[in-house]
Design a protein around this motif. Structure first.
Motif, PDB file in Angstrom:
ATOM      1  N   GLY A   1       0.811  -1.203   0.000  1.00 35.22           N
ATOM      2  CA  GLY A   1       0.000   0.000   0.000  1.00 35.22           C
ATOM      3  C   GLY A   1       0.849   1.259   0.000  1.00 35.22           C
ATOM      4  O   GLY A   1       0.549   2.233  -0.703  1.00 35.22           O
ATOM      5  N   ARG A   2       1.911   1.248   0.777  1.00 37.52           N
ATOM      6  CA  ARG A   2       2.810   2.407   0.793  1.00 37.52           C
ATOM      7  C   ARG A   2       3.488   2.594  -0.561  1.00 37.52           C
ATOM      8  O   ARG A   2       3.706   3.728  -1.013  1.00 37.52           O
ATOM      9  CB  ARG A   2       3.849   2.233   1.894  1.00 37.52           C
ATOM     10  CG  ARG A   2       3.286   2.375   3.302  1.00 37.52           C
ATOM     11  CD  ARG A   2       4.351   2.106   4.348  1.00 37.52           C
ATOM     12  NE  ARG A   2       3.877   2.385   5.697  1.00 37.52           N
ATOM     13  CZ  ARG A   2       4.582   2.170   6.791  1.00 37.52           C
ATOM     14  NH1 ARG A   2       5.810   1.671   6.707  1.00 37.52           N
ATOM     15  NH2 ARG A   2       4.074   2.452   7.982  1.00 37.52           N
ATOM     16  N   ALA A   3       3.849   1.493  -1.196  1.00 37.66           N
ATOM     17  CA  ALA A   3       4.484   1.576  -2.516  1.00 37.66           C
ATOM     18  C   ALA A   3       3.544   2.214  -3.530  1.00 37.66           C
ATOM     19  O   ALA A   3       3.954   3.057  -4.337  1.00 37.66           O
ATOM     20  CB  ALA A   3       4.916   0.185  -2.986  1.00 37.66           C
ATOM     21  N   MET A   4       2.276   1.813  -3.506  1.00 39.04           N
ATOM     22  CA  MET A   4       1.312   2.412  -4.430  1.00 39.04           C
ATOM     23  C   MET A   4       1.090   3.891  -4.118  1.00 39.04           C
ATOM     24  O   MET A   4       0.893   4.708  -5.018  1.00 39.04           O
ATOM     25  CB  MET A   4      -0.014   1.652  -4.364  1.00 39.04           C
ATOM     26  CG  MET A   4       0.048   0.242  -4.932  1.00 39.04           C
ATOM     27  SD  MET A   4       0.521   0.158  -6.691  1.00 39.04           S
ATOM     28  CE  MET A   4       2.294  -0.214  -6.562  1.00 39.04           C
ATOM     29  N   ALA A   5       1.142   4.241  -2.836  1.00 36.41           N
ATOM     30  CA  ALA A   5       0.996   5.653  -2.468  1.00 36.41           C
ATOM     31  C   ALA A   5       2.165   6.485  -2.980  1.00 36.41           C
ATOM     32  O   ALA A   5       2.026   7.695  -3.214  1.00 36.41           O
ATOM     33  CB  ALA A   5       0.873   5.778  -0.949  1.00 36.41           C
TER      34      ALA A   5
END
Length: 245
Positions: A24-28
């Motif tokens: 999720g952090r990577a997509m953010a």
């Protein structure tokens, strides 16, 4: 950060072990990846400005983006087009997308999208802030990723990139990312008289409509669908900028 760049670019970044929180952090962070790609494009357009006509520069820019992303977004676009156009139920459509070959729907979609991108970039490069416009469209095309991975959006398969990132971005995180990009974009508009932020909304709408259609058709997202959403957003944003130019 390593997961974002290792997944979304050709950079030889060692990807760490992944859990859904990291995904999720990577997509953010995807808009940051778009910003790095945008800087590469800006340098390329400056170097080529007095050497070749804008039409050739546009071809090289689109080719450079394909190279820097391993062509995976374009591959996802072609596979998604084949799946959507197959006329099969969800499982059958996903099986079509699993195959390595590109069918007629994928070929036609790739040709039309690449032509639209090249012609749009070529036109924008003849305008006052053309390179900045193209760079802005690139950032917006990656801004769509956290929105396409919002909590509640399911994965179409139990494995693969889609399963790892589907529903991994909270609505609060996505809102903060969108707000940050829009604030930076608005500031850039004031400083360099860049494009009006409205084109970003048009581009995002185009990409999210593709994602919504895929979710309804396949039962969720896959890595191919995310690639298609990125390319759709980039293309629609470019067309919006051309219309405004």
């Amino acid at each position: 950060m390593r997961l974002a760049f290792g997944t979304l670019t050709v950079l030889p970044v060692k990807v760490p072990s992944v859990d859904r929180r990291t995904a999720g952090r990577a997509m953010a962070l995807a808009p940051l990846v778009g910003l790095v790609l945008a800087l590469v494009v800006l340098v390329e357009t400056v170097v080529l400005e007095d050497l070749v006509p804008p039409q050739l520069t546009a071809v090289l820019v689109v080719g450079t983006l394909a190279l820097l992303t391993r062509g995976m977004h374009l591959d996802g676009l072609a596979d998604t087009a084949d799946g959507l156009g197959s006329g099969r139920p969800a499982e059958g459509a996903l099986e079509v997308m699993r195959k390595g070959d590109v069918g007629p729907f994928g070929v036609v979609t790739l040709v039309l999208v690449l032509l639209t991108q090249v012609v749009s970039v070529a036109f924008l490069l003849t305008t006052r802030h053309g390179p900045a416009d193209v760079a802005a469209a690139l950032v917006v095309s990656r801004l769509v990723l956290p929105l396409a991975c919002l909590a509640g959006i399911p994965a179409a398969r139990p494995e693969g990139l889609g399963a790892m990132v589907a529903g991994s971005v909270s609505r609060a995180t996505a809102a903060l990312v969108v707000l940050a990009v829009l604030v930076v974009g608005a500031a850039a508009t004031v400083v360099v008289s860049g494009p009006s932020p409205w084109f970003a909304l048009v581009g995002l709408l185009g990409g999210l409509l593709v994602g919504r259609r895929a979710v309804r058709r396949f039962g969720g997202i896959t890595g191919d669908v995310l690639g298609a959403v990125v390319e759709a957003t980039f293309t629609v944003a470019l067309v919006a900028l051309v219309a405004a130019g």
